[in-house]
Design a protein around this motif. Sequence first.
Motif, PDB file in Angstrom:
ATOM      1  N   GLY A 139       0.176  16.821 -10.282  1.00  0.00           N
ATOM      2  CA  GLY A 139       0.740  17.928  -9.505  1.00  0.00           C
ATOM      3  C   GLY A 139       0.474  17.788  -8.023  1.00  0.00           C
ATOM      4  N   TYR A 140      -0.801  17.683  -7.635  1.00  0.00           N
ATOM      5  CA  TYR A 140      -1.163  17.639  -6.212  1.00  0.00           C
ATOM      6  C   TYR A 140      -1.154  16.212  -5.648  1.00  0.00           C
ATOM      7  CZ  TYR A 140      -2.547  22.543  -6.787  1.00  0.00           C
ATOM      8  OH  TYR A 140      -2.556  23.891  -7.047  1.00  0.00           O
ATOM      9  N   ALA A 141      -1.950  15.305  -6.232  1.00  0.00           N
ATOM     10  CA  ALA A 141      -2.040  13.955  -5.632  1.00  0.00           C
ATOM     11  C   ALA A 141      -0.745  13.174  -5.815  1.00  0.00           C
ATOM     12  CB  ALA A 141      -3.211  13.185  -6.237  1.00  0.00           C
ATOM     13  N   GLY A 142      -0.118  13.289  -6.984  1.00  0.00           N
ATOM     14  CA  GLY A 142       1.106  12.526  -7.266  1.00  0.00           C
ATOM     15  C   GLY A 142       2.345  13.129  -6.652  1.00  0.00           C
ATOM     16  N   GLY A 143       2.280  14.402  -6.251  1.00  0.00           N
ATOM     17  CA  GLY A 143       3.405  15.037  -5.568  1.00  0.00           C
ATOM     18  C   GLY A 143       4.411  15.722  -6.483  1.00  0.00           C
ATOM     19  N   LEU A 144       4.111  15.846  -7.768  1.00  0.00           N
ATOM     20  CA  LEU A 144       5.038  16.527  -8.678  1.00  0.00           C
ATOM     21  C   LEU A 144       5.126  18.019  -8.357  1.00  0.00           C
ATOM     22  CD1 LEU A 144       6.847  16.356 -11.201  1.00  0.00           C
ATOM     23  CD2 LEU A 144       4.784  16.549 -12.616  1.00  0.00           C
ATOM     24  N   GLY A 145       4.037  18.568  -7.847  1.00  0.00           N
ATOM     25  CA  GLY A 145       4.023  19.982  -7.465  1.00  0.00           C
ATOM     26  C   GLY A 145       3.472  20.872  -8.570  1.00  0.00           C
ATOM     27  N   GLU A 146       3.121  22.106  -8.167  1.00  0.00           N
ATOM     28  CA  GLU A 146       2.468  23.034  -9.100  1.00  0.00           C
ATOM     29  C   GLU A 146       3.394  23.501 -10.219  1.00  0.00           C
ATOM     30  OE1 GLU A 146       0.775  26.449  -7.115  1.00  0.00           O
ATOM     31  OE2 GLU A 146      -0.298  25.131  -5.731  1.00  0.00           O
ATOM     32  N   GLY A 147       4.658  23.810  -9.875  1.00  0.00           N
ATOM     33  CA  GLY A 147       5.563  24.470 -10.822  1.00  0.00           C
ATOM     34  C   GLY A 147       5.735  23.724 -12.135  1.00  0.00           C
ATOM     35  N   PRO A 148       6.142  22.434 -12.087  1.00  0.00           N
ATOM     36  CA  PRO A 148       6.357  21.708 -13.341  1.00  0.00           C
ATOM     37  C   PRO A 148       5.083  21.579 -14.183  1.00  0.00           C
ATOM     38  CG  PRO A 148       7.364  20.550 -11.494  1.00  0.00           C
ATOM     39  CD  PRO A 148       6.556  21.661 -10.913  1.00  0.00           C
ATOM     40  N   VAL A 149       3.938  21.363 -13.513  1.00  0.00           N
ATOM     41  CA  VAL A 149       2.695  21.186 -14.274  1.00  0.00           C
ATOM     42  C   VAL A 149       2.268  22.521 -14.894  1.00  0.00           C
ATOM     43  CG1 VAL A 149       0.310  20.349 -14.210  1.00  0.00           C
ATOM     44  CG2 VAL A 149       2.023  19.302 -12.727  1.00  0.00           C
ATOM     45  N   ALA A 150       2.438  23.608 -14.130  1.00  0.00           N
ATOM     46  CA  ALA A 150       2.091  24.931 -14.672  1.00  0.00           C
ATOM     47  C   ALA A 150       2.983  25.275 -15.865  1.00  0.00           C
ATOM     48  CB  ALA A 150       2.217  25.997 -13.577  1.00  0.00           C
ATOM     49  N   ALA A 151       4.247  24.865 -15.811  1.00  0.00           N
ATOM     50  CA  ALA A 151       5.165  25.138 -16.935  1.00  0.00           C
ATOM     51  C   ALA A 151       4.707  24.395 -18.192  1.00  0.00           C
ATOM     52  CB  ALA A 151       6.589  24.736 -16.548  1.00  0.00           C
ATOM     53  N   LEU A 152       4.301  23.133 -18.019  1.00  0.00           N
ATOM     54  CA  LEU A 152       3.798  22.363 -19.172  1.00  0.00           C
ATOM     55  C   LEU A 152       2.518  22.992 -19.719  1.00  0.00           C
ATOM     56  CD1 LEU A 152       4.429  18.743 -17.839  1.00  0.00           C
ATOM     57  CD2 LEU A 152       5.501  19.790 -19.838  1.00  0.00           C
ATOM     58  N   GLU A 153       1.680  23.476 -18.811  1.00  0.00           N
ATOM     59  CA  GLU A 153       0.418  24.091 -19.246  1.00  0.00           C
ATOM     60  C   GLU A 153       0.696  25.339 -20.081  1.00  0.00           C
ATOM     61  OE1 GLU A 153      -2.555  24.454 -16.191  1.00  0.00           O
ATOM     62  OE2 GLU A 153      -3.761  25.810 -17.408  1.00  0.00           O
ATOM     63  N   ARG A 154       1.630  26.165 -19.620  1.00  0.00           N
ATOM     64  CA  ARG A 154       1.976  27.374 -20.394  1.00  0.00           C
ATOM     65  C   ARG A 154       2.498  26.999 -21.768  1.00  0.00           C
ATOM     66  NH1 ARG A 154       3.742  29.243 -15.490  1.00  0.00           N
ATOM     67  NH2 ARG A 154       5.900  28.604 -15.856  1.00  0.00           N
ATOM     68  N   LEU A 155       3.351  25.974 -21.805  1.00  0.00           N
ATOM     69  CA  LEU A 155       3.979  25.568 -23.061  1.00  0.00           C
ATOM     70  C   LEU A 155       2.968  24.988 -24.047  1.00  0.00           C
ATOM     71  CD1 LEU A 155       6.702  24.930 -24.606  1.00  0.00           C
ATOM     72  CD2 LEU A 155       6.600  22.688 -23.513  1.00  0.00           C
ATOM     73  N   VAL A 156       2.120  24.096 -23.559  1.00  0.00           N
ATOM     74  CA  VAL A 156       1.262  23.318 -24.460  1.00  0.00           C
ATOM     75  C   VAL A 156      -0.103  23.966 -24.675  1.00  0.00           C
ATOM     76  CG1 VAL A 156       0.069  21.091 -24.738  1.00  0.00           C
ATOM     77  CG2 VAL A 156       2.436  21.147 -23.896  1.00  0.00           C
ATOM     78  N   VAL A 157      -0.690  24.510 -23.614  1.00  0.00           N
ATOM     79  CA  VAL A 157      -2.057  25.046 -23.721  1.00  0.00           C
ATOM     80  C   VAL A 157      -2.027  26.537 -24.064  1.00  0.00           C
ATOM     81  CG1 VAL A 157      -4.259  25.380 -22.530  1.00  0.00           C
ATOM     82  CG2 VAL A 157      -2.906  23.319 -22.074  1.00  0.00           C
ATOM     83  N   GLY A 158      -1.181  27.281 -23.378  1.00  0.00           N
ATOM     84  CA  GLY A 158      -1.100  28.721 -23.655  1.00  0.00           C
ATOM     85  C   GLY A 158      -2.462  29.382 -23.547  1.00  0.00           C
ATOM     86  N   THR A 159      -2.882  30.048 -24.620  1.00  0.00           N
ATOM     87  CA  THR A 159      -4.172  30.748 -24.597  1.00  0.00           C
ATOM     88  C   THR A 159      -5.305  29.887 -25.163  1.00  0.00           C
ATOM     89  OG1 THR A 159      -3.656  31.715 -26.738  1.00  0.00           O
ATOM     90  CG2 THR A 159      -3.112  33.033 -24.788  1.00  0.00           C
TER      91      THR A 159
END
Length: 213
Positions: A110-130
């Motif tokens: 997200g930060y070092a690679g430049g993908l950005g917060e949005g896409p990584v946060a979306a994956l986190e919600r989908l896969v990690v959730g609670t």
Amino acid sequence: MTGKGRGAFITFEGGDGVGKSTQMALLAERLRNAGHEVVTTREPGGSPGAEAIRELLVTGKPDRWSPLTEALLMYAARADHLQKTVNPARARGAVVLCDRFADSSMAYQGYAGGLGEGPVAALERLVVGTDGPSLTLILDAPAATGLARTSARGGAHRFEAKGVDYHERVRRGFLKIAAAHPERCAVIDASRSVAAVAADVAAAMHARLGLKV
Ligand code: TYD
């Protein structure tokens, strides 16, 4: 917490070479001595399927994968690891200690690679959730200190070859995550001795989770 309800999930985060593995092994020993069932695991990896995906991630040229592909592979591995290793262990009351988790995807891709917060946060919600960690210990040291340690131990992997600027962005990324999630994250100065860092890890376990080690 062990044996009653869902076991604690503690993640170790930080740049390459900050001493996560050493600290995790010390904490595992202390928790076992205190009578807890402890499962130690790592990412990328931690289940047979995720370890197979890890091979794709840590071998080859530094630019082998785009930040998006890297993030998708990390999250494919994470989905399997959560399902097969972390969640079953927590369900039986074990304390799970994990060397890296979702914050690494945010800091590296997200930060070092430049993908950005949005896409990584979306994956986190989908896969990690609670199913995310109860406590995250962020071991912080200058990128050059960590990279010097990893090159001294030899066998550098793909990420270590990405250069010091990349790794400075990783470090700043972790500090940003810690500032955004102060209730979950404890930042520990990892440029000190193993014993000094271990004492702060134990203090955070007590202060944040009420676990005496
Ligand atoms: P790791 O085995 O923890 O390496 P090290 O012992 O050097 O810290 O992780 C391999 C690399 O994968 C590491 O450089 C960090 C990177 N990584 C990501 O880029 N994103 C992620 O989501 C994870 C879990 C790791």
